[in-house]
Each structure stands twice: as C-alpha cells, then as structure tokens.
Design a protein around this motif. Structure first.
Motif, PDB file in Angstrom:
ATOM      1  N   ARG A  56       0.663  -1.341   0.000  1.00 54.71           N
ATOM      2  CA  ARG A  56      -0.051  -0.070  -0.175  1.00 54.71           C
ATOM      3  C   ARG A  56       0.939   1.294   0.028  1.00 54.71           C
ATOM      4  O   ARG A  56       0.407   2.357  -0.819  1.00 54.71           O
ATOM      5  N   TYR A  57       1.754   1.298   0.719  1.00 56.15           N
ATOM      6  CA  TYR A  57       2.872   2.463   0.915  1.00 56.15           C
ATOM      7  C   TYR A  57       3.689   2.637  -0.406  1.00 56.15           C
ATOM      8  O   TYR A  57       3.787   3.861  -0.868  1.00 56.15           O
ATOM      9  N   LEU A  58       3.889   1.555  -1.102  1.00 59.56           N
ATOM     10  CA  LEU A  58       4.654   1.636  -2.575  1.00 59.56           C
ATOM     11  C   LEU A  58       3.645   2.195  -3.767  1.00 59.56           C
ATOM     12  O   LEU A  58       4.026   2.684  -4.601  1.00 59.56           O
ATOM     13  N   GLY A  65       2.367  11.812  -1.392  1.00 55.85           N
ATOM     14  CA  GLY A  65       3.761  11.124  -1.703  1.00 55.85           C
ATOM     15  C   GLY A  65       4.241  11.310  -3.226  1.00 55.85           C
ATOM     16  O   GLY A  65       4.874  10.164  -3.595  1.00 55.85           O
ATOM     17  N   ALA A  66       3.808  12.178  -4.080  1.00 58.96           N
ATOM     18  CA  ALA A  66       4.202  12.060  -5.525  1.00 58.96           C
ATOM     19  C   ALA A  66       5.931  12.248  -5.411  1.00 58.96           C
ATOM     20  O   ALA A  66       6.515  11.496  -6.453  1.00 58.96           O
ATOM     21  N   ARG A 119      11.120   5.381  -8.745  1.00 58.81           N
ATOM     22  CA  ARG A 119      11.277   5.102  -9.850  1.00 58.81           C
ATOM     23  C   ARG A 119      12.778   5.385 -10.369  1.00 58.81           C
ATOM     24  O   ARG A 119      13.024   4.482 -10.886  1.00 58.81           O
ATOM     25  N   PHE A 120      13.108   6.388  -9.735  1.00 56.74           N
ATOM     26  CA  PHE A 120      14.734   6.596  -9.952  1.00 56.74           C
ATOM     27  C   PHE A 120      15.642   5.607  -9.305  1.00 56.74           C
ATOM     28  O   PHE A 120      16.527   5.237 -10.056  1.00 56.74           O
ATOM     29  N   LEU A 132       9.405   8.594   3.022  1.00 65.19           N
ATOM     30  CA  LEU A 132       8.307   7.663   3.317  1.00 65.19           C
ATOM     31  C   LEU A 132       7.902   7.759   4.691  1.00 65.19           C
ATOM     32  O   LEU A 132       6.688   7.827   5.265  1.00 65.19           O
ATOM     33  N   VAL A 133       9.060   7.465   5.610  1.00 63.31           N
ATOM     34  CA  VAL A 133       8.982   7.416   7.011  1.00 63.31           C
ATOM     35  C   VAL A 133       8.368   8.592   7.599  1.00 63.31           C
ATOM     36  O   VAL A 133       7.342   8.632   8.509  1.00 63.31           O
TER      37      VAL A 133
END
Length: 408
Positions: free
Chosen positions: A11-13, A19-20, A27-28, A295-296
């Motif tokens: 879900r986080y990914l 979180g754009a 992706r990088f 993300l954290v």
C-alpha cells in the motif's frame, strides 16, 4: 514475510493520494538499479566473449598441450605416441619439431623474413590443429618432403605463389668450406593457410617432419609431441594423466600457461569494469534511502497508529526492509529482462561487427553469458537494496507512537 508487512508495504509503494515526490524517487531507484544490472551483465558477457574467443583462437592453431623430454629430443617417439594415445581423454597426437630461420625468395631484392618453421607429420597434423582447415590448394595430408606451407600474409609480402622455390636459412650452424655457417635449404611452396590471426599468417611456416629430422640429424626422433584433448576444459585432467603414463622424464605445457599474463589481465579487467559499473547500483541505493526516509516522515502518523494498535517495532522494521527489497527486485528484473535477451540476440546473430584492421581473429563483438555471473549480478543489487533500507527501517521502528500522534 507475514501478510501484515506485505500488505502495508504494498500500500505504501502504490499510494496515489500523497507522496508524489516519494514515488518519483522510487522510480529513479528502480531505474538506477536496472541500469546498473544491465551494464554489469553486458560487461561480463563481453569480457567472457573476448576471453573465450582468444582462447579458442590460440588452441585452434596449435594443440591443447605439448609434451617434451627434459633431456632433449624424445628418444622413442613411436613408443611415446602409443603411450599417449592410450590415455583416456586424448583425442589426437602428432610429433613435431620447431626451428627458426630466415625465408628468402631467390633473385628477389626484398630482405629475408624471419619465420617460425614447424615440422609436422602430414598424416596426423590435422588432428591436433585446425589451422590446416584453410590450407590451399591441397590438404596438409599431401605435403611431401622438400615442400613448405606458408601463411597467406607471409606469401603475399614475399610475392610467392604455389610452385615457387624459396631459400630457408635456419638458425642452425654447420661446418662448411668457410667454417661455421648457417644451414640453408631450398623448398617448394606447396600451399598457403589463412588462420585469421596475423601472428601465425605473417610469421609461421610448415615443412615435412622428415625434412626437419634430416636437417637436425635426429634419426627419427621428434622434439615434441602435440596432444589434443576432448575439449579445452579437459586439459586440466588429461595432461596429468599423460605425464603419469610417460614418466618423470617428461613435462608438458599449454598456451594457457605460456599466456598466463594475458588471461590474468583479461580476468582482472573483467571484474574491475564490473566493480566500476556496480557503482551505478550503489548510487541507486542512495535513492532508496532517500525515498524511504521521506516515506517514514510522510507516514509518521500512520506508523504511530500502527504501533499504538499493537504492531511491534520488528514488524515496522521488516515492513520498510521489504519495501527496499521490492524496489531492488523490480529494478533487477528490469535490468536482467533487457540485458540477457539482448546479449543472446547480439551473440547469436553476430550483429556488432569489429574492424578487421584492429581484431583480425575476432570479426564481431562476442557476448557470452555464464550462469554464475548472472546469479552474482542478480544477488548484488538485492543485497544493496536490503542494506540501504535498513537505516530508514530502524528509524521507523524506533518511532515513539505517543510523540508521533502528539505531533499530528
């Protein structure tokens, strides 16, 4: 991983509401990992290809290994040949003698050419060397005493054709009217060979073994015996068996030993280039660290809620480690999915040609994949991704739920 960690990590990914910037960093990271894997696979394949092509070229022109007597000429050549042929794994044998000399066309003003003169047994020479596949106009089996076979470049440089007579000054002294002088012999050009290796084509020649024995006064004794095993890989097993059968008076050498520095340099270059290109994966690891740290920070409140509801710090840590590992898995899959088929196609169809003036024995860029290399390339980015994810994972696991919820 338990279902809880897998579900939250997924879900986080795949989050779309927020979180754009994190998604771009992910992706990088995947793209950098894929690029690093692609570069390492292609590099290893090219270095493997050159190593195999050089080795195959060397062993096609000569036998897999050569046996010689420590005391000089082989006393009982026929007996030694029978002993060697009885050894398991031996495919062919042929007695030889080696001389060096100067080749001169009579009546020509051109300077003599230094040549290596290899005396062969016409009946068995083709079994130990594929260099005679290109011999024209007659096969090596029809070579007669008093005839010589020249490399195509050497014959062209001296302006020689089949049927011409050449003078060969051997580096072997004999007593004449004027004292010690080089031994001179006349030979008729019986044919030429084209090995696609300038080292042989411009400086090698072949004569009948009987001529060399007569010149050296050896009375039927060969200087060495060439041996061809079932494959190049079998040399390491067959050579000790041959020496054991012949006894302690004999030794053997092969081109891998005489060209040990060359093959060692190729191996060092292979892993040096791979190590340098692996830095691309390490750069991608920084993107993994940065994306997971962001993300954290972004999911601080969610993590506080999970910890308050009973999630353990170990579960939170594994959650983010799984995220980093998934980024590495996707990037590695992309890199292998592109590089492996590309190498197979390029090598099979020989699409990348090389200039003949630079590589006379390799006409195309070889790409040879090895399973162990692919496994190492696949494991390395996964290990780097997991290690890169450990720092943000530990930070997330050390989060105090009370502080996280109060801050929100």
């Amino acid at each position: 991983m338990p279902l809880f960690e897998r579900t939250i990590a997924d879900r986080y990914l795949k989050t779309h509401r927020k979180g754009a910037f994190v998604r771009i960093m992910v992706r990088f990271a995947r793209g950098g990992t894929a690029l690093g894997v692609f570069a390492m696979v292609v590099t290893l394949a090219v270095m493997n290809g050159f190593h195999e092509e050089i080795q195959a070229t060397l062993f096609s022109a000569t036998a897999h290994f050569t046996v010689f007597n420590l005391a000089g000429d082989i006393p009982d050549t026929e007996g030694a040949l029978k002993t060697i042929r009885a050894v398991p794994g031996v495919q062919a044998t042929s007695p030889i003698r080696l001389e060096k000399g100067l080749l001169l066309r009579p009546g020509s003003e051109m300077p003599p050419e230094a040549v290596v003169v290899k005396a062969v047994d016409p009946a068995t020479a083709h079994g130990t060397s594929s260099i005679f596949d290109s011999m024209q106009p007659t096969p090596i089996e029809q070579l007669k005493e008093g005839e010589i076979v020249l490399g195509k470049e050497l014959a062209t440089r001296l302006g020689l054709r089949v049927g011409d007579t050449v003078a060969l000054n051997l580096f072997r002294m004999e007593l004449g009217l004027g004292g010690q002088q080089p031994k001179v012999a006349a030979f008729r050009v019986a044919g030429t060979f084209h090995s696609h290796s300038s080292e042989y084509d411009k400086a090698w020649s072949f004569i009948h073994l009987a001529d060399a024995m007569r010149i050296a006064h050896t009375e039927g004794r060969a200087e060495m015996i060439e041996v061809r095993a079932s494959s190049i890989e079998a040399i390491a097993k067959v050579k000790p068996r041959v020496l054991e059968a012949l006894g302690p008076a004999f030794q053997a050498t092969d081109l891998r030993e005489s060209n040990r520095a060359l093959f060692a340099a190729l191996t060092v270059e292979k892993w040096a280039f791979t190590a340098i290109l692996s830095l691309i994966v390490l750069v991608a690891a920084f993107n993994i660290v940065a994306s997971l740290v962001l993300l954290v920070t972004e999911k601080r409140r969610d993590l506080g809620v999970l910890l308050a509801l009973g999630a353990t710090p170990k579960q939170i840590q594994r959650l983010f480690e799984l995220q980093g590992l998934r980024i590495g898995v996707v990037g590695t899959a992309w890199g292998l999915g592109v590089s492996v088929p590309l190498c197979l196609v390029l090598d099979h169809w020989k699409l990348l040609k090389l200039p003949a003036a630079v590589y006379d024995f390799i006409t195309y860029m070889p790409f040879r994949l090895k399973l162990l290399d692919i496994v190492l390339v696949a494991v390395f980015p996964l290990l780097v991704s997991w290690l890169a994810a450990r720092y943000p994972a530990k930070k997330a696991a050390a989060l105090d739920p009370v502080d996280a919820l109060r801050a929100e």
